[in-house]
Design an enzyme around this catalytic site. Structure first.
Site, PDB file in Angstrom:
ATOM      1  N   ARG A   1       0.831  -1.209   0.000  1.00 53.97           N
ATOM      2  CA  ARG A   1       0.000   0.000   0.000  1.00 53.97           C
ATOM      3  C   ARG A   1       0.867   1.261   0.000  1.00 53.97           C
ATOM      4  O   ARG A   1       0.536   2.263  -0.636  1.00 53.97           O
ATOM      5  CB  ARG A   1      -0.920  -0.018   1.225  1.00 53.97           C
ATOM      6  CG  ARG A   1      -1.869   1.177   1.323  1.00 53.97           C
ATOM      7  CD  ARG A   1      -2.898   0.941   2.418  1.00 53.97           C
ATOM      8  NE  ARG A   1      -3.757   2.106   2.558  1.00 53.97           N
ATOM      9  CZ  ARG A   1      -3.726   2.944   3.584  1.00 53.97           C
ATOM     10  NH1 ARG A   1      -2.858   2.749   4.571  1.00 53.97           N
ATOM     11  NH2 ARG A   1      -4.545   3.972   3.649  1.00 53.97           N
TER      12      ARG A   1
ATOM     13  N   HIS B   1       0.457   4.289  -2.607  1.00 51.69           N
ATOM     14  CA  HIS B   1       0.199   5.668  -2.189  1.00 51.69           C
ATOM     15  C   HIS B   1       1.330   6.605  -2.585  1.00 51.69           C
ATOM     16  O   HIS B   1       1.102   7.797  -2.814  1.00 51.69           O
ATOM     17  CB  HIS B   1      -0.045   5.713  -0.682  1.00 51.69           C
ATOM     18  CG  HIS B   1      -1.423   5.282  -0.293  1.00 51.69           C
ATOM     19  ND1 HIS B   1      -2.153   5.895   0.697  1.00 51.69           N
ATOM     20  CD2 HIS B   1      -2.214   4.293  -0.781  1.00 51.69           C
ATOM     21  CE1 HIS B   1      -3.342   5.311   0.798  1.00 51.69           C
ATOM     22  NE2 HIS B   1      -3.387   4.332  -0.078  1.00 51.69           N
ATOM     23  N   ASP B   2       2.530   6.089  -2.666  1.00 57.37           N
ATOM     24  CA  ASP B   2       3.640   6.914  -3.139  1.00 57.37           C
ATOM     25  C   ASP B   2       3.475   7.234  -4.620  1.00 57.37           C
ATOM     26  O   ASP B   2       3.556   8.392  -5.042  1.00 57.37           O
ATOM     27  CB  ASP B   2       4.970   6.199  -2.902  1.00 57.37           C
ATOM     28  CG  ASP B   2       6.168   7.026  -3.355  1.00 57.37           C
ATOM     29  OD1 ASP B   2       6.178   8.248  -3.117  1.00 57.37           O
ATOM     30  OD2 ASP B   2       7.087   6.453  -3.968  1.00 57.37           O
TER      31      ASP B   2
ATOM     32  N   ASP C   1       8.300   8.509  -6.197  1.00 62.08           N
ATOM     33  CA  ASP C   1       9.457   9.356  -5.848  1.00 62.08           C
ATOM     34  C   ASP C   1       9.728   9.430  -4.354  1.00 62.08           C
ATOM     35  O   ASP C   1      10.498  10.278  -3.902  1.00 62.08           O
ATOM     36  CB  ASP C   1       9.249  10.768  -6.394  1.00 62.08           C
ATOM     37  CG  ASP C   1       8.120  11.508  -5.688  1.00 62.08           C
ATOM     38  OD1 ASP C   1       7.323  10.861  -4.966  1.00 62.08           O
ATOM     39  OD2 ASP C   1       8.029  12.741  -5.832  1.00 62.08           O
TER      40      ASP C   1
ATOM     41  N   ASN D   1      -3.521   8.709   4.595  1.00 60.93           N
ATOM     42  CA  ASN D   1      -2.280   8.066   5.038  1.00 60.93           C
ATOM     43  C   ASN D   1      -2.108   8.014   6.552  1.00 60.93           C
ATOM     44  O   ASN D   1      -1.451   7.111   7.073  1.00 60.93           O
ATOM     45  CB  ASN D   1      -1.069   8.794   4.438  1.00 60.93           C
ATOM     46  CG  ASN D   1      -1.007   8.693   2.937  1.00 60.93           C
ATOM     47  OD1 ASN D   1      -1.448   7.703   2.352  1.00 60.93           O
ATOM     48  ND2 ASN D   1      -0.475   9.722   2.295  1.00 60.93           N
TER      49      ASN D   1
ATOM     50  N   HIS E   1      -6.628  -6.353  -1.844  1.00 58.58           N
ATOM     51  CA  HIS E   1      -7.528  -6.265  -0.696  1.00 58.58           C
ATOM     52  C   HIS E   1      -7.740  -7.616  -0.026  1.00 58.58           C
ATOM     53  O   HIS E   1      -8.536  -7.726   0.898  1.00 58.58           O
ATOM     54  CB  HIS E   1      -8.871  -5.689  -1.138  1.00 58.58           C
ATOM     55  CG  HIS E   1      -8.906  -4.201  -1.102  1.00 58.58           C
ATOM     56  ND1 HIS E   1     -10.002  -3.475  -1.484  1.00 58.58           N
ATOM     57  CD2 HIS E   1      -7.982  -3.295  -0.730  1.00 58.58           C
ATOM     58  CE1 HIS E   1      -9.749  -2.182  -1.358  1.00 58.58           C
ATOM     59  NE2 HIS E   1      -8.518  -2.056  -0.911  1.00 58.58           N
ATOM     60  N   THR E   2      -7.047  -8.625  -0.480  1.00 60.88           N
ATOM     61  CA  THR E   2      -7.105  -9.919   0.186  1.00 60.88           C
ATOM     62  C   THR E   2      -6.179  -9.973   1.395  1.00 60.88           C
ATOM     63  O   THR E   2      -6.182 -10.951   2.140  1.00 60.88           O
ATOM     64  CB  THR E   2      -6.739 -11.045  -0.801  1.00 60.88           C
ATOM     65  OG1 THR E   2      -7.093 -12.305  -0.229  1.00 60.88           O
ATOM     66  CG2 THR E   2      -5.257 -11.037  -1.142  1.00 60.88           C
TER      67      THR E   2
END
Length: 384
Positions: free
Chosen positions: A121, A125-126, A133, A154, A255-256
């Site tokens: 994740r 999200h990065d 980056d 976050n 999502h597992t």
């Protein structure tokens, strides 16, 4: 039996055959062979799409090493005019880099498997904010008190920062100033995928990223789609990052694993209307307060059967309406995405290969250049 028969009937009605041959495997290329050029093409396929989730603001299995065996997958994507990423990027400048990251990931997951979901994740999200980056790693400063890591998608749920720090600290001692934090995140997500899948998702991760110097909380809110997004909103979010509908459905399979805060899905629990399985909803109501808040927002596992296994259980859960988010349920709201869900349910090896390709594709989003990037000395702060 009736449920399984119904699923097979739906599958057939969509023009699919569960026994069809899997897609061709990604091109194999032994370590040190010609570079794999990756185009500069995750919001969350929702902000919760990968592993553990954030509170929502209102409306030893083997991991891959540097010398990856020839059997490992080597996903590819179209070449780009931008910076080139390639497999084995650190083969000469820091040959131990990938092994060091793998060791840090393995150590962390041996203590807490949920960190693996957090690392996948973290990568997502990065990459969806400012590109891949490492901007998500930057701490607040007097000049920038609200970086990405403090944004609601976050904070406080995003995890795995200490694993990246541990790997970076060792790498800097061995080969200072050579390996970017962005590449460490990418390697760590690859290794977590391998460990949590018991080695079934094993692929080469191209490298050569630079670390960014900009990190804004507002951009995390702008680019990480929340768990209440519908299908068209999700598709648009992924399209903005040059990811397609197949990438959306395939990467949602993460999502597992991991956990989610109750606040991310209580809008789907009774008395609110939803198509969630009533028995599943009842189980969740026993664990979640009616109105979660910052002081009372428990977490639940996203897959009650194999919560620490990266497999295709998510898709069978989805077909049974045993999923948490509106954005999960949204994958069954079109014929096209429903067909892809069924394919992933019945042909797990194909999903594993697609997941590997999609991870590499996502890892090439908006790569920084020398003009706007650097190799940080410490992952939490930009260089002076």
């Amino acid at each position: 039996m009736a449920n399984n028969l119904a699923i097979v009937i739906i599958f057939a009605s969509l023009g699919l055959v569960a026994s069809q041959a899997p897609a061709a495997a990604p091109t194999e290329s032994p370590q040190g062979s010609s570079p794999s050029h990756i185009s500069s093409p995750p919001a969350a396929a929702p902000s919760d799409t990968f592993g553990s989730s954030a509170p929502v603001p209102s409306p030893e299995s083997s991991a891959p090493s540097t010398s990856t065996p020839p059997s490992a997958l080597s996903p590819t994507s179209p070449p780009s005019a931008g910076p080139k990423l390639r497999v084995g990027f650190y083969r000469r400048s820091c040959p131990r880099a990938e092994k060091i990251v793998m060791a840090a990931v393995r150590k962390a997951l041996s203590k807490s498997p949920v960190i693996g979901a957090g690392l996948i994740r973290l990568h997502f999200h990065d990459c969806f904010v400012q590109g891949c980056d490492a901007s998500v790693l930057l701490d607040p400063t007097a000049a920038n008190p609200q970086p990405e890591k403090l944004s609601p998608p976050n904070f406080p749920s995003l995890r795995g920062f200490e694993v990246i720090d541990a790997a970076k600290n060792v790498i800097e001692k061995v080969c200072p100033g050579k390996v970017s934090c962005a590449d460490i995140i990418a390697f760590a997500s690859r290794d977590a995928s391998s460990i949590l899948s018991r080695g079934r998702i094993n692929f080469r991760m191209p490298a050569g990223r630079l670390d960014g110097r900009v990190s804004l909380s507002t951009e995390a809110l702008q680019f990480l789609p929340p768990p209440f997004f519908n299908l068209s909103q999700l598709v648009d979010s992924f399209k903005a990052k040059k990811l397609d509908v197949d990438d959306l459905v395939v990467l949602s399979g993460a999502h597992t694993i991991g956990v989610s805060h109750c606040s991310s899905f209580t809008d789907r629990l009774p008395p609110n209307p939803s198509n969630m399985n009533p028995d599943f909803a009842t189980q969740l109501q026993r664990k979640c307060p009616t109105s979660p808040n910052i002081t009372n927002d428990p977490t639940v596992v996203q897959d009650i059967l194999t919560p620490n296994r990266l497999d295709t259980r998510y898709y069978s859960n989805l077909l049974k309406h045993n999923v948490l988010f509106t954005s999960d349920a949204a994958l069954l709201t079109s014929r096209r995405t429903t067909r892809k869900v069924l394919e992933n349910t019945f042909i797990p090896r194909r999903w594993e290969r697609k997941f590997a390709r999609a991870m590499v594709k996502m890892a090439a989003i908006e790569i920084k250049t020398a003009a706007n990037g650097e190799i940080r000395n410490m992952c939490r702060v930009v260089n002076n």
